[in-house]
Design a protein around this motif. Structure first.
Motif, mmCIF file in Angstrom:
data_model
loop_
_atom_site.group_PDB
_atom_site.id
_atom_site.type_symbol
_atom_site.label_atom_id
_atom_site.label_comp_id
_atom_site.label_asym_id
_atom_site.label_seq_id
_atom_site.Cartn_x
_atom_site.Cartn_y
_atom_site.Cartn_z
ATOM 1 N N ALA A 193 -44.870 107.675 59.715
ATOM 2 C CA ALA A 193 -45.260 109.195 58.896
ATOM 3 C C ALA A 193 -45.617 107.700 57.629
ATOM 4 O O ALA A 193 -46.890 107.972 57.236
ATOM 5 C CB ALA A 193 -44.967 110.277 58.918
ATOM 6 N N GLU A 194 -44.606 107.425 57.073
ATOM 7 C CA GLU A 194 -44.662 106.268 56.273
ATOM 8 C C GLU A 194 -45.473 105.307 56.380
ATOM 9 O O GLU A 194 -46.110 104.411 55.549
ATOM 10 C CB GLU A 194 -42.844 106.476 55.905
ATOM 11 C CG GLU A 194 -42.172 107.811 55.420
ATOM 12 C CD GLU A 194 -43.067 107.941 53.845
ATOM 13 O OE1 GLU A 194 -43.928 107.165 52.946
ATOM 14 O OE2 GLU A 194 -42.323 109.195 53.251
ATOM 15 N N GLN A 229 -34.281 115.318 52.604
ATOM 16 C CA GLN A 229 -33.875 116.078 51.270
ATOM 17 C C GLN A 229 -34.795 116.689 50.343
ATOM 18 O O GLN A 229 -35.773 115.677 50.554
ATOM 19 C CB GLN A 229 -33.113 115.192 50.863
ATOM 20 C CG GLN A 229 -32.566 115.004 49.811
ATOM 21 C CD GLN A 229 -31.259 114.441 49.279
ATOM 22 O OE1 GLN A 229 -31.496 113.048 49.457
ATOM 23 N NE2 GLN A 229 -30.721 114.684 48.327
ATOM 24 N N LYS A 230 -35.324 117.476 50.042
ATOM 25 C CA LYS A 230 -36.299 117.686 48.768
ATOM 26 C C LYS A 230 -36.444 116.755 47.949
ATOM 27 O O LYS A 230 -35.690 115.807 47.082
ATOM 28 C CB LYS A 230 -35.623 119.088 48.432
ATOM 29 C CG LYS A 230 -35.619 120.055 48.756
ATOM 30 C CD LYS A 230 -35.350 121.460 48.014
ATOM 31 C CE LYS A 230 -35.799 122.650 48.520
ATOM 32 N NZ LYS A 230 -35.375 124.048 47.996
ATOM 33 N N TYR A 231 -37.410 116.128 47.733
ATOM 34 C CA TYR A 231 -38.310 115.577 47.205
ATOM 35 C C TYR A 231 -38.375 114.253 47.822
ATOM 36 O O TYR A 231 -38.752 113.669 46.159
ATOM 37 C CB TYR A 231 -37.914 116.660 45.434
ATOM 38 C CG TYR A 231 -38.207 117.532 45.690
ATOM 39 C CD1 TYR A 231 -39.579 118.169 45.692
ATOM 40 C CD2 TYR A 231 -37.397 118.457 45.012
ATOM 41 C CE1 TYR A 231 -39.703 119.410 45.264
ATOM 42 C CE2 TYR A 231 -37.478 120.094 44.832
ATOM 43 C CZ TYR A 231 -38.618 120.459 45.108
ATOM 44 O OH TYR A 231 -38.655 121.769 44.909
ATOM 45 N N GLN A 232 -38.179 114.142 48.677
ATOM 46 C CA GLN A 232 -37.644 112.579 49.166
ATOM 47 C C GLN A 232 -39.031 111.368 49.478
ATOM 48 O O GLN A 232 -39.502 110.847 49.609
ATOM 49 C CB GLN A 232 -36.570 112.629 49.775
ATOM 50 C CG GLN A 232 -34.875 112.908 48.872
ATOM 51 C CD GLN A 232 -35.709 111.995 47.635
ATOM 52 O OE1 GLN A 232 -35.184 110.954 47.700
ATOM 53 N NE2 GLN A 232 -34.908 112.864 46.447
ATOM 54 N N ALA A 237 -43.456 117.189 53.202
ATOM 55 C CA ALA A 237 -43.578 117.808 51.946
ATOM 56 C C ALA A 237 -44.948 118.506 52.391
ATOM 57 O O ALA A 237 -45.397 119.250 52.707
ATOM 58 C CB ALA A 237 -43.903 117.586 51.038
ATOM 59 N N ASN A 238 -45.454 117.676 52.850
ATOM 60 C CA ASN A 238 -47.162 117.760 53.463
ATOM 61 C C ASN A 238 -47.298 118.002 54.772
ATOM 62 O O ASN A 238 -48.523 118.047 55.356
ATOM 63 C CB ASN A 238 -48.027 116.930 52.650
ATOM 64 C CG ASN A 238 -48.170 115.253 53.259
ATOM 65 O OD1 ASN A 238 -47.550 115.532 55.323
ATOM 66 N ND2 ASN A 238 -48.067 114.067 52.348
ATOM 67 N N GLY A 239 -46.399 117.790 56.063
ATOM 68 C CA GLY A 239 -46.629 117.758 56.815
ATOM 69 C C GLY A 239 -46.941 117.274 58.250
ATOM 70 O O GLY A 239 -46.956 117.095 59.525
#
Length: 299
Positions: A193-194, A229-232, A237-239
């Motif tokens: 994804a990245e 982990q949140k906001y990483q 976040a966007n699925g």
């Protein structure tokens, strides 16, 4: 009567004497003619008159140059003689033939030696070529094994406080981490994804960042915890992470990273695309380590 009786023997005696004289004269003349012929033949051939008596018939023959030569004469006693010219010529011919044979043998020996030398050279070249091919095969086998090892994900990771170790360095580990199949898939999906459109080295580097955070005391101590982990990671976040399917390059890059391949140092904990990121805090607050494709990596 006595006179006639005495003179009647004179006529027969004279007749006998005359016949003897004529015979002797003929014999002498024949010998002179025969001797002159023999002397002339010997002189023309340039051969001395030294002779060796042998028992065979008188004969004539031509030498290799076509010159007629007298080789033997027969005297009145029936004994045949051979001139030294014949012996000298035969000896010369024998010597010449021996020389040719010796020269031929020498050439044959030299040819054989050259052939043996050439055969040895070819055998040495063949041996070297076989050794070269063997080395190439061994190298190919070693590379294949190494590739297989690198592309097979390990079940356990080994760490020190400062770095991820290779499987061969596990004896240096201060702690280890068992990777589940679910976590392996998570790692593959976040890398896909990245860094789907990034170079292969960029995919390995993204996996390196996740594993560096797993080792760091400042982040969760599981792969799942690090990824979620949140906001990483924006794909979480966007699925997007849930929608991608890891391709072959991504799977191989993750496996190599798990086996210890590093495209960024162990202290690298951040990356972002400057042109796409909404938050550039990392860019302004962290130390740049390296740029690969569209991603810049920081520590």
């Amino acid at each position: 009567m006595n006179t006639n009786r005495e003179t009647r023997w004179v006529a027969p005696l004279m007749y006998v004497l005359l016949v003897f004289i004529l015979g002797a004269s003929l014999i002498t003349k024949a010998v002179e003619v025969y001797g002159e012929s023999t002397t002339q033949g010997s002189t023309e051939s340039g051969t001395p008159m030294n002779q060796i008596a042998v028992n065979h018939n008188s004969r004539m023959y031509s030498d290799r140059d076509g010159v007629a030569m007298l080789t033997s004469v027969t005297d009145f006693t029936g004994v045949t003689t051979v001139t030294t010219a014949q012996l000298t010529q035969e000896s010369g011919r024998s010597s010449s033939e021996d020389h040719v044979l010796l020269k031929t043998a020498a050439l044959s020996a030299e040819t054989n030696a050259q052939n043996e030398k050439e055969a040895e050279r070819k055998a040495l070249e063949a041996k070297k070529e076989a050794q070269r091919k063997l080395r190439e095969q061994q190298k190919a086998i070693a590379l294949a094994k190494e590739k297989e090892k690198q592309t097979t994900p390990p079940k356990t990771l080994y760490f020190t406080k400062t770095e991820l170790l290779t499987q061969e360095e596990k004896d240096k580990a201060t702690w280890n981490y068992n990777v589940s199949d679910k976590e392996l898939l998570m790692l593959q999906k976040i890398v896909m994804a990245e860094a789907e459109g990034e170079p292969y080295e960029g995919k390995v580097a993204v996996a390196n960042v996740v594993l560096n955070r797993l080792r760091s005391a400042n982040y969760p101590d599981t792969i799942k915890g690090v990824i979620y982990q949140k906001y990483q990671f924006s794909p979480v976040a966007n699925g997007r992470m849930d929608r991608v399917t890891p391709n072959e390059d991504t799977i191989r890059a993750v496996n190599e990273a798990l086996n210890g391949r590093k495209e960024v140092p162990d202290e690298t904990l951040y990356f972002l695309s400057i042109t796409l990121a909404d938050d550039l805090t990392v860019h302004h607050s962290q130390i740049k380590v390296k740029r690969i494709g569209n991603h810049t990596f920081y520590k």
